[in-house]
Design an enzyme around this catalytic site. Structure first.
Site, short mmCIF file in Angstrom:
data_model
loop_
_atom_site.label_atom_id
_atom_site.label_comp_id
_atom_site.label_asym_id
_atom_site.label_seq_id
_atom_site.Cartn_x
_atom_site.Cartn_y
_atom_site.Cartn_z
N SER A 1 -9.72 -0.46 7.34
CA SER A 1 -9.21 -0.39 5.97
C SER A 1 -8.52 -1.63 5.44
O SER A 1 -8.15 -1.67 4.27
CB SER A 1 -8.25 0.79 5.84
OG SER A 1 -8.97 1.97 5.76
N LYS B 1 0.84 -1.20 0.00
CA LYS B 1 0.00 0.00 0.00
C LYS B 1 0.88 1.25 0.00
O LYS B 1 1.91 1.29 0.69
CB LYS B 1 -0.89 -0.02 1.24
CG LYS B 1 -1.91 1.11 1.32
CD LYS B 1 -2.77 0.99 2.57
CE LYS B 1 -3.83 2.06 2.65
NZ LYS B 1 -4.66 1.95 3.87
N SER C 1 -9.59 1.89 3.12
CA SER C 1 -8.76 2.64 2.22
C SER C 1 -7.72 1.81 1.46
O SER C 1 -7.15 2.29 0.48
CB SER C 1 -8.03 3.73 3.01
OG SER C 1 -7.17 3.15 3.98
N1 GLN Z 1 -12.86 4.19 6.58
C1 GLN Z 1 -12.23 4.66 7.78
C2 GLN Z 1 -11.85 6.12 7.65
O1 GLN Z 1 -12.20 6.67 6.67
C3 GLN Z 1 -11.05 3.81 8.09
C4 GLN Z 1 -9.84 4.17 7.36
C5 GLN Z 1 -8.68 3.30 7.71
O2 GLN Z 1 -8.83 2.28 8.36
N2 GLN Z 1 -7.51 3.72 7.31
O3 GLN Z 1 -11.22 6.68 8.47
#
Ligand code: GLN
Length: 484
Positions: free
Chosen positions: A183, A84, A159
């Site tokens: 994420s 990532k 994400s």
């Molecule tokens: N969807 C969550 C957010 O927008 C989690 C993001 C993540 O785990 N990096 O913060």
């Protein structure tokens, strides 16, 4: 001896392990084929932002030399891996999905990356993600969304959308993602792959661009529990570069995978099932039946503070993010806005032009909850709620060995479906952010497809540092088959 499979998209770490040692294929041949395949297929999903073929080839040559010399090239030798883009890779652009870091090439590797390479893995490239890991659909990337390999009109989740999509698509065998509020698990669920969020501190965060430091985790994706466990084994353990990394010994995760799960006590938190749409609910219910057939004892439990998790997370995560993102100022790391005549104007212009809307929204929210007069009302209160959520889990684990729940209320949604409504996007994290707030290990394991063919994942939580117990249950579930 069967021939080494020619279909790149189906390769497993176990096949590569034996293929190399039985001299059916060389690491250089694997690297060449995997890169060519990933580059050819990438336009379908936009999962990769960058390839680093030379680096993969260099490691492959080392692996081949070690094999020729009769040395052990490592447990992940020759396994193509994608990283990532919020995880630093020396000499390879790490943009974090942001315009601001469009030209940022880090001078060092994240510890997890270094450990993977030391285990012989071949770094194919960097994967697309929501900007600074903020999002649930990968639509907040400055470099375009990722498409779900199961349906190009749908999101892969976020994400870590690129890392989940490339493993589902077969353009990497395994990958690394990061999880702050879901994420890893949510995109794993949406793409039909295994995604593991280890205990907070189990894997070093050194070299992970900080979003919300007290919630950030690095973890693996794989097409099987075995492959994800193999990656976790390689990256877990104390690292002197991360003071929050744990010195607890790392058990043998692979040894746990074959074990019988008869008699394991499973809790189903009622708060996670109330109002769950039937499409997802039916698949999870079938998954639970499978666990019962495996001899698990299933009972209903309660995690009473679940309803406060989303607001609690969006106070703590944005507060930490507003502080962590302060470093992107046009002086260090980032591109710098032109035509600004004073330092303050340069900061404003750089950040104004560089950050996307979601990052700006979070910086404003975070700054607000930390500001004088609101700090006690929001930030301190959220920290208290976080303790209550962690206590819910601790109490539940006095009576059960694992907690099973859905990952997300729905399968992958359509591109653009939720972008107009940030609140609705935030609510899609309702079942995943509790695990991060409590710091317990959690994962998504494929649990079947909806009638429309969209994958749905089942979530498993276990006690702090009981990744072995979690992987053991997931592996037994996987062996039983999703139709159980
Ligand atoms: N969807 C969550 C957010 O927008 C989690 C993001 C993540 O785990 N990096 O913060």
């Amino acid at each position: 001896m069967t021939a080494f499979p020619s279909e790149v998209a189906s390769w497993t770490a176990a096949q590569i392990y034996s293929g190399l040692r039985e001299k059916q294929i060389s690491a250089a041949e694997i690297a060449t084929a995997a890169l060519a395949f990933a580059q050819a297929e990438n336009p379908k999903t936009n999962a990769y932002l960058e390839f680093c073929g030379e680096r993969a080839m260099a490691t492959a040559r080392t692996v081949d030399q070690q094999l020729a010399a009769g040395k052990d090239p490592g447990p992940l030798a020759g396994v193509p891996v994608a990283i990532k883009d919020v995880i630093m890779t020396r000499g390879v652009r790490s943009s974090c999905g942001s315009r601001l870091l469009e030209r940022f090439v880090p001078p060092y590797d994240a510890t997890a990356v270094e450990r993977l390479e030391r285990a012989g893995a071949l770094l194919l490239g960097k994967t697309n993600c929501d900007e600074f890991a903020m999002g649930s659909s990968n639509e907040n990337s400055a470099f375009g969304p990722v498409r779900n390999p199961h349906d190009p009109e749908r999101v892969p989740g976020g994400s870590s959308g690129g890392s989940a999509a490339c493993v589902a698509q077969g353009t990497a065998v395994v990958s690394l993602g990061s999880d702050t509020g879901g994420s890893i698990r949510q995109p794993a669920s949406f793409c039909g792959v295994v995604g593991v969020t280890p205990t907070y501190g189990r894997v070093s965060r050194y070299g992970l661009a900080a979003f919300a430091s007290s919630l950030d985790h690095i973890g693996p994706f794989g097409r099987s529990v075995h492959d994800a466990a193999l990656v976790l084994q390689a990256i877990a353990g104390r690292d002197e570069h991360d003071a929050t990394s744990s010195a607890a010994p790392v058990p043998d995760y692979l040894a746990a995978l074959g074990r019988d799960v008869k008699g394991k006590r499973i809790g189903l938190p009622k708060e996670y099932f109330e109002g769950l749409p039937t499409e997802t609910g039916d698949l999870i219910a079938r998954g639970v039946e499978t666990l019962k057939k495996l001899g698990c004892e299933v009972r209903e439990i309660s995690l009473p503070n679940t309803e406060y998790a989303v607001p609690c997370y969006y106070v703590i995560a944005t507060a930490e993010a507003s502080s962590n993102l302060a470093r992107y100022d046009g002086v260090r790391y980032t591109i710098r806005a032109r035509d600004a005549n004073t330092l303050a104007a340069m900061y404003r212009a750089t950040r104004g032009q560089g950050f996307g809307d979601e990052c700006k929204r979070r910086i404003m929210l975070g700054t607000y909850v930390l500001s004088h007069g609101y700090y006690d009302a929001y930030y301190v209160k959220a920290q208290r709620v976080r303790s209550l959520i962690a206590r819910d889990f601790a109490q539940a684990f006095e009576n059960v060995d694992a907690i099973v729940a859905p990952v997300s209320p729905s399968p992958a949604f359509k591109l653009g479906e939720k972008t107009g409504d940030p609140m609705e996007m935030y609510l899609s994290d309702i079942y995943t952010i509790t695990g991060d707030l409590a710091g317990v290990p959690c994962m998504s394991v494929p649990c079947g497809n909806t009638p429309a063919g969209l994958p749905v994942g089942m979530q498993i939580f276990t006690r702090h540092f009981d990744e072995a117990g979690m992987l053991e249950l997931a592996a037994a579930f996987e062996r039983a088959g999703v139709s159980g």
